[in-house]
Design an enzyme around this catalytic site. Sequence first.
Site, short mmCIF file in Angstrom:
data_model
loop_
_atom_site.label_atom_id
_atom_site.label_comp_id
_atom_site.label_asym_id
_atom_site.label_seq_id
_atom_site.Cartn_x
_atom_site.Cartn_y
_atom_site.Cartn_z
N HIS A 110 0.89 -1.04 -0.07
CA HIS A 110 -0.16 0.07 0.02
C HIS A 110 0.80 1.47 0.02
O HIS A 110 0.68 2.27 -0.74
CB HIS A 110 -0.79 -0.04 1.25
CG HIS A 110 -1.60 1.13 1.49
ND1 HIS A 110 -2.86 1.40 0.82
CD2 HIS A 110 -1.44 2.27 2.27
CE1 HIS A 110 -3.37 2.89 1.22
NE2 HIS A 110 -2.51 3.30 2.05
N GLU A 111 1.81 1.21 0.89
CA GLU A 111 2.64 2.30 0.91
C GLU A 111 3.37 2.38 -0.73
O GLU A 111 3.86 3.61 -0.96
CB GLU A 111 3.71 2.27 2.14
CG GLU A 111 3.08 2.35 3.41
CD GLU A 111 2.31 3.48 3.40
OE1 GLU A 111 2.51 4.59 3.29
OE2 GLU A 111 1.26 3.24 4.53
N HIS A 114 1.63 4.38 -2.92
CA HIS A 114 1.62 5.76 -2.84
C HIS A 114 3.03 6.33 -3.58
O HIS A 114 2.81 7.42 -4.04
CB HIS A 114 1.78 6.09 -1.17
CG HIS A 114 0.61 6.26 -0.78
ND1 HIS A 114 -0.43 6.92 -0.96
CD2 HIS A 114 0.30 5.63 0.59
CE1 HIS A 114 -1.58 6.53 -0.21
NE2 HIS A 114 -1.13 5.91 0.72
N HIS A 118 3.10 9.03 -6.78
CA HIS A 118 3.84 10.20 -6.58
C HIS A 118 4.82 10.14 -7.99
O HIS A 118 4.58 11.35 -8.59
CB HIS A 118 4.90 9.99 -5.58
CG HIS A 118 5.63 11.51 -5.35
ND1 HIS A 118 5.20 12.64 -4.98
CD2 HIS A 118 6.99 11.79 -5.60
CE1 HIS A 118 6.15 13.55 -5.07
NE2 HIS A 118 7.33 12.83 -5.47
#
Length: 247
Positions: A110-111, A114, A118
């Site tokens: 999940h991170e 991110h 980005h």
Amino acid sequence: MTFLDMFTDKAYLIYTISMFLFLPFLLFGVIASVRVQTVFNKYNRVPSSSGISAQTYVRNFLAASGVDDIKLAAVRGSLTDNFNPTTKTISLSDTVRGSSAIGAIGVACHEAGHAVQHAQKYFFSSARLALVPVVNTVSTLMWPIFIIGFVLGFASPYTAIGRILLIVGLVVMGSTLLFSLVTLPTEFNASRRAYKYLKTCMLPEEAAGVKKVLNAAAMTYVASFMVTALQFLRILALFMMGRRRDR
């Protein structure tokens, strides 16, 4: 009758409803927080068939997405995992980093989702990043405003000081609400990216477990948005009640 006048006439109703719903929404937030920890703990005891660590899954996910400028770091605690877009660093917690459990893999990817957002300049991710300094600034004002308002009559919309403080409160809560709003699609999209990747390299039942972990985590952001929206409406209703008294 203007829209503002129509809203003023309903201000008392909106205030009453917001106060009535506050505790249920707050309880929903508590339940969501407990559930995400419970679901994570459950699936963090289920090892993946690959035996690959969550950290390695992150590296593979980033490589498959064409992202090669992200650093990995360690952070202490449980479920303290995060992505810092400023330093382009994914920090993985003690319970996630070296684990090959399904829950840990889901949280770590999940991170990584991110980080991919980005890199690909996902709109809501970029908007959220732009709002961070604004929210940090207004957040520092919350407690002083609350204390001053409590002493000088923040709860009363019928005094000049009360109305000024309510306007400031609207700015603070409005900024927080906007940040919470753009956070929702950002978090859901990061989870979708993680799940989409993991479906290609995990057994179906393992991917299903990851999805449950990610869905449980997403509900905490929904709960936060609901409580923030309710607080904003309460302050707005108070302000409109004061306006009605002036008429």
